[in-house]
Design a protein around this motif. Sequence first.
Motif, mmCIF file in Angstrom:
data_model
loop_
_atom_site.group_PDB
_atom_site.id
_atom_site.type_symbol
_atom_site.label_atom_id
_atom_site.label_comp_id
_atom_site.label_asym_id
_atom_site.label_seq_id
_atom_site.Cartn_x
_atom_site.Cartn_y
_atom_site.Cartn_z
ATOM 1 N N GLY A 68 17.877 2.915 -3.957
ATOM 2 C CA GLY A 68 17.479 1.694 -3.277
ATOM 3 C C GLY A 68 17.345 1.912 -1.784
ATOM 4 N N ASP A 69 16.653 0.995 -1.139
ATOM 5 C CA ASP A 69 16.485 1.045 0.309
ATOM 6 C C ASP A 69 17.747 0.538 1.002
ATOM 7 N N LEU A 70 17.933 0.949 2.261
ATOM 8 C CA LEU A 70 19.100 0.555 3.031
ATOM 9 C C LEU A 70 18.718 -0.295 4.240
ATOM 10 N N LEU A 71 17.894 0.277 5.122
ATOM 11 C CA LEU A 71 17.500 -0.416 6.352
ATOM 12 C C LEU A 71 16.275 0.242 6.936
ATOM 13 N N ASP A 72 15.678 -0.418 7.935
ATOM 14 C CA ASP A 72 14.553 0.147 8.678
ATOM 15 C C ASP A 72 14.988 0.439 10.105
ATOM 16 N N LEU A 73 14.580 1.584 10.623
ATOM 17 C CA LEU A 73 14.792 1.957 12.014
ATOM 18 C C LEU A 73 13.457 1.851 12.727
ATOM 19 N N VAL A 74 13.436 1.127 13.839
ATOM 20 C CA VAL A 74 12.184 0.852 14.538
ATOM 21 C C VAL A 74 12.175 1.567 15.880
ATOM 22 N N PHE A 75 11.117 2.332 16.123
ATOM 23 C CA PHE A 75 10.951 3.085 17.363
ATOM 24 C C PHE A 75 9.612 2.728 18.007
ATOM 25 N N ARG A 76 9.546 2.936 19.307
ATOM 26 C CA ARG A 76 8.263 2.922 19.997
ATOM 27 C C ARG A 76 7.887 4.372 20.247
ATOM 28 N N ALA A 77 6.730 4.773 19.731
ATOM 29 C CA ALA A 77 6.317 6.176 19.789
ATOM 30 C C ALA A 77 5.228 6.364 20.826
ATOM 31 N N GLY A 78 5.428 7.325 21.717
ATOM 32 C CA GLY A 78 4.428 7.633 22.724
ATOM 33 C C GLY A 78 3.465 8.707 22.288
ATOM 34 N N VAL A 79 3.673 9.227 21.082
ATOM 35 C CA VAL A 79 2.832 10.295 20.531
ATOM 36 C C VAL A 79 2.593 10.010 19.056
ATOM 37 N N TYR A 133 16.702 12.609 17.601
ATOM 38 C CA TYR A 133 15.252 12.525 17.777
ATOM 39 C C TYR A 133 14.897 12.859 19.221
ATOM 40 N N ASP A 134 13.637 13.093 19.477
ATOM 41 C CA ASP A 134 13.167 13.457 20.804
ATOM 42 C C ASP A 134 13.044 12.192 21.652
ATOM 43 N N ALA A 135 13.995 12.003 22.561
ATOM 44 C CA ALA A 135 14.024 10.786 23.371
ATOM 45 C C ALA A 135 12.877 10.713 24.373
ATOM 46 N N GLU A 136 12.220 11.829 24.642
ATOM 47 C CA GLU A 136 11.074 11.800 25.548
ATOM 48 C C GLU A 136 9.821 11.265 24.852
ATOM 49 N N LYS A 137 9.827 11.280 23.528
ATOM 50 C CA LYS A 137 8.675 10.816 22.762
ATOM 51 C C LYS A 137 8.901 9.460 22.112
ATOM 52 N N TYR A 138 10.175 9.120 21.856
ATOM 53 C CA TYR A 138 10.475 7.914 21.104
ATOM 54 C C TYR A 138 11.533 7.069 21.809
ATOM 55 N N GLU A 139 11.351 5.767 21.750
ATOM 56 C CA GLU A 139 12.338 4.809 22.244
ATOM 57 C C GLU A 139 12.857 4.008 21.050
ATOM 58 N N PHE A 140 14.169 4.070 20.817
ATOM 59 C CA PHE A 140 14.740 3.308 19.717
ATOM 60 C C PHE A 140 14.774 1.833 20.092
ATOM 61 N N LEU A 141 14.253 0.969 19.189
ATOM 62 C CA LEU A 141 14.192 -0.465 19.453
ATOM 63 C C LEU A 141 15.255 -1.246 18.687
ATOM 64 N N GLU A 142 15.342 -1.034 17.374
ATOM 65 C CA GLU A 142 16.315 -1.798 16.591
ATOM 66 C C GLU A 142 16.474 -1.211 15.195
ATOM 67 N N ALA A 143 17.562 -1.626 14.545
ATOM 68 C CA ALA A 143 17.799 -1.317 13.139
ATOM 69 C C ALA A 143 17.785 -2.633 12.378
ATOM 70 N N MET A 144 17.012 -2.706 11.311
ATOM 71 C CA MET A 144 16.806 -3.957 10.583
ATOM 72 C C MET A 144 17.353 -3.840 9.164
ATOM 73 N N ASP A 145 18.317 -4.694 8.827
ATOM 74 C CA ASP A 145 18.818 -4.728 7.457
ATOM 75 C C ASP A 145 17.736 -5.254 6.516
ATOM 76 N N LEU A 146 17.720 -4.734 5.294
ATOM 77 C CA LEU A 146 16.746 -5.160 4.299
ATOM 78 C C LEU A 146 17.418 -6.060 3.274
ATOM 79 N N ALA A 147 16.784 -7.180 2.976
ATOM 80 C CA ALA A 147 17.324 -8.089 1.967
ATOM 81 C C ALA A 147 17.393 -7.379 0.617
#
Length: 269
Positions: free
Chosen positions: A130-141, A76-90
């Motif tokens: 089925g779903d696996l997990l969520d990836l959370v980013f902070r987006a500047g755009v 991903y474009d690291a200048e636009k996005y900051e990776f915060l966490e990966a969240m497992d889904l129940a």
Amino acid sequence: MRRLFISTICSALIWTGPALAGEMTEGLTIIGGRNPSAKLTLARVHDPAAEKEILRVRVSLSQVTETKGYGFLLEYDAEKYEFLEAMDLAGNLLSSSTEQKPLSMRTNRTPGRLEIGAVKFDGKGAGGEGDLLDLVFRAGVTPSASDFQVEESVLVGLDGAVEPLAHVEIGDLRPLPDAYGLDRNAPNPFNPSTIIGYRLPEAGRVRLVIYSVLGQEVRVLVNEKMEAGFFATTWDGTDELGRRVASGVYLYRIQAGNFSATQRMLLLK
């Protein structure tokens, strides 16, 4: 290093045979044909309560059989996005009927690159979708699917064999529109076809129709209940019977809930 979780967290498994081209799968046995229709999907989770700049991407698998693990490399474009966490889904696709949790790996050693994977060890294979997990980013755009790319992706079979995952889809990552809208068609003038975009802030029935300048109905492009989001449809310059229409100015009108709008376009031959 572009090495995925398989070559690290699955070191207890013995891999033999030729390697697939690509550093990620170096040294692994690669097979094919067990899950030819399997698909990895990344799609935005729309959470009205989330902060405006937070982008939450849900990862899911579909059309898999006898699968105990997966892995992929996301760039991903690291200048636009900051990776915060990966969240497992129940209750995710790799959840076990026992208390034994899947062995997971999420690495972000290099900004702009994520290695994601998991393998379960309860002796049972997952199937279906089925779903696996969520990836959370902070987006500047405003997020765009083109800012993300899955470079390599694999499935791990119940017997430990690895196969490439050929089908990958990254959905529309933009937030839901806050208002209805009907875009100008593109291209315009056009020949032989043009694309009409429209925006729906809420679910409901949508009707999008092409008219002649005399108000005669030429073609119904959309007439169905739709979810909220961004959409586009193509008009190929034909009427309801599939006949090519004459050159000239045409109107297209959308009706969605209490919203209606009309635009003009020019067909040239």
